[in-house]
Design an enzyme around this catalytic site. Structure first.
Site, PDB file in Angstrom:
ATOM      1  N   GLU A 128      -4.467   3.811   3.651  1.00 55.22           N
ATOM      2  CA  GLU A 128      -3.561   3.357   2.730  1.00 55.22           C
ATOM      3  C   GLU A 128      -4.266   2.877   1.671  1.00 55.22           C
ATOM      4  O   GLU A 128      -5.539   2.432   1.724  1.00 55.22           O
ATOM      5  CB  GLU A 128      -3.225   1.990   3.630  1.00 55.22           C
ATOM      6  N   THR A 161       0.712  -1.150  -0.072  1.00 59.12           N
ATOM      7  CA  THR A 161       0.006  -0.161  -0.094  1.00 59.12           C
ATOM      8  C   THR A 161       0.865   1.177  -0.073  1.00 59.12           C
ATOM      9  O   THR A 161       1.870   1.337   0.696  1.00 59.12           O
ATOM     10  CB  THR A 161      -0.949   0.120   1.224  1.00 59.12           C
TER      11      THR A 161
END
Length: 325
Positions: A256, A207
């Site tokens: 994220e 991420t």
């Protein structure tokens, strides 16, 4: 677009203007109607289209004890106003002293003397001056006194009024699709990509983590489908996680973004995003944030999240904002 920070920064002897005023938090569809009417009126009459907006939010000044999270940051707001076609924006520093002006004093010193207003464009619910004593009727009376026209934009909306309060409530509940309906666009959070704990990469779902100084109201904790826009304006389908990673007993709330569908040779580990200022658009909430019993169950759920996000973004699944978990 010219942007003036404070009334003192406005050059003297402004050209004749069509002026609108308001906080414009979120620049939702109701605001856009007013801005469009201002720009159209200015073009039709050969005037400068000027937008007055206030910072900080008046409610924070009058009721500092009541928390209020802006839907967009000031730079985001100015960018959205510019997109609407305004020629100039003045950010008025909102204080109790500024708010103490009578409606007549405010109109005379700010709209007429500072901006040479020939037309003032407002929504039908406009209020101004000390204790919000001025309304659309007051403005028309003052227009007759000082020689400007008033253009009233009727209240707009469908099942409910388009308002910043409605957007803020929807985002606080994770209903990003509802917020987008009122905004006329997906809600955005912008910020710098920073180093995280690299846990997503270890689990097979790397991420990009946004800085905790990201701009824009962060929706309720949960997993979302959305889009990731990098500094070169490339758009990537994305599964977004908002929360504190309860499976790992996290405490820091983060945003994220797991970027999907990148070519194999450009996976995130070879895709240097660190330090970039990026935008994350929220399209639909997939589920709430929960703690899983073991990493295996978490990985399985993450795989389902990515597949569902892909389906939503490709139009193969309805974008339903679940708010019960």
């Amino acid at each position: 677009m010219e942007a003036w920070q404070g009334l003192a920064a406005v050059p003297a002897e402004q050209p004749p203007s069509a002026v609108t005023m308001g906080n414009f938090d979120g620049v939702h569809r109701g605001h856009q109607e007013v801005l469009t009417a201002t720009v159209d009126t200015a073009r039709d009459r050969g005037l400068q289209a000027v937008v007055l907006t206030f910072d900080p939010h008046p409610r924070l000044v009058h009721h500092p004890e009541e928390p209020l999270v802006p839907i967009v940051s000031l730079p985001q707001r100015l960018n959205l106003i510019q997109r609407a076609g305004a020629d100039a924006t003045c950010v008025v520093h909102y204080t109790l002293n500024f708010a103490s002006q009578s409606p007549e004093e405010y109109v005379r010193t700010t709209l007429v003397e500072t901006f040479n207003a020939q037309v003032v464009v407002v929504g039908s619910d406009c209020r101004f001056g000390k204790a919000n004593a001025g309304d659309i009727t007051t403005l028309r009376e003052l227009g007759a006194m000082y020689g400007f026209k008033v253009v009233e934009v009727p209240e707009v909306g469908t099942d409910s009024r388009w308002s910043s309060t409605s957007v803020r409530q929807a985002l606080s509940e994770g209903r990003v699709a509802d917020a987008a309906t009122i905004l006329g666009r997906p809600h955005e959070v912008c910020g710098e990509v920073v180093h995280g704990e690299a846990r997503g990469r270890e689990l097979g779902f790397p991420t990009a983590n946004l800085s905790d100084e990201a701009q824009g109201m962060i929706p309720a904790d949960g997993v979302y489908a959305g889009w990731f826009i990098d500094q070169d304006h490339h758009r990537w389908p994305t599964a977004i996680s908002v929360g504190s990673n309860p499976t790992f007993e996290g405490v820091q709330r983060t945003v994220e973004a797991h970027i999907m569908n990148r070519p194999e040779e450009e996976r995130v580990e070879d895709f240097d995003l660190y330090g970039q200022i990026v935008t994350v658009e929220f399209v639909a909430r997939l589920r709430g944030m929960v703690a899983f019993e073991g990493v295996e169950k978490l990985i399985a759920q993450m795989g389902q999240d990515v597949a569902q996000a892909q389906a939503v973004l490709e139009g193969r699944s309805l974008a339903v904002d679940a708010v019960d978990g």
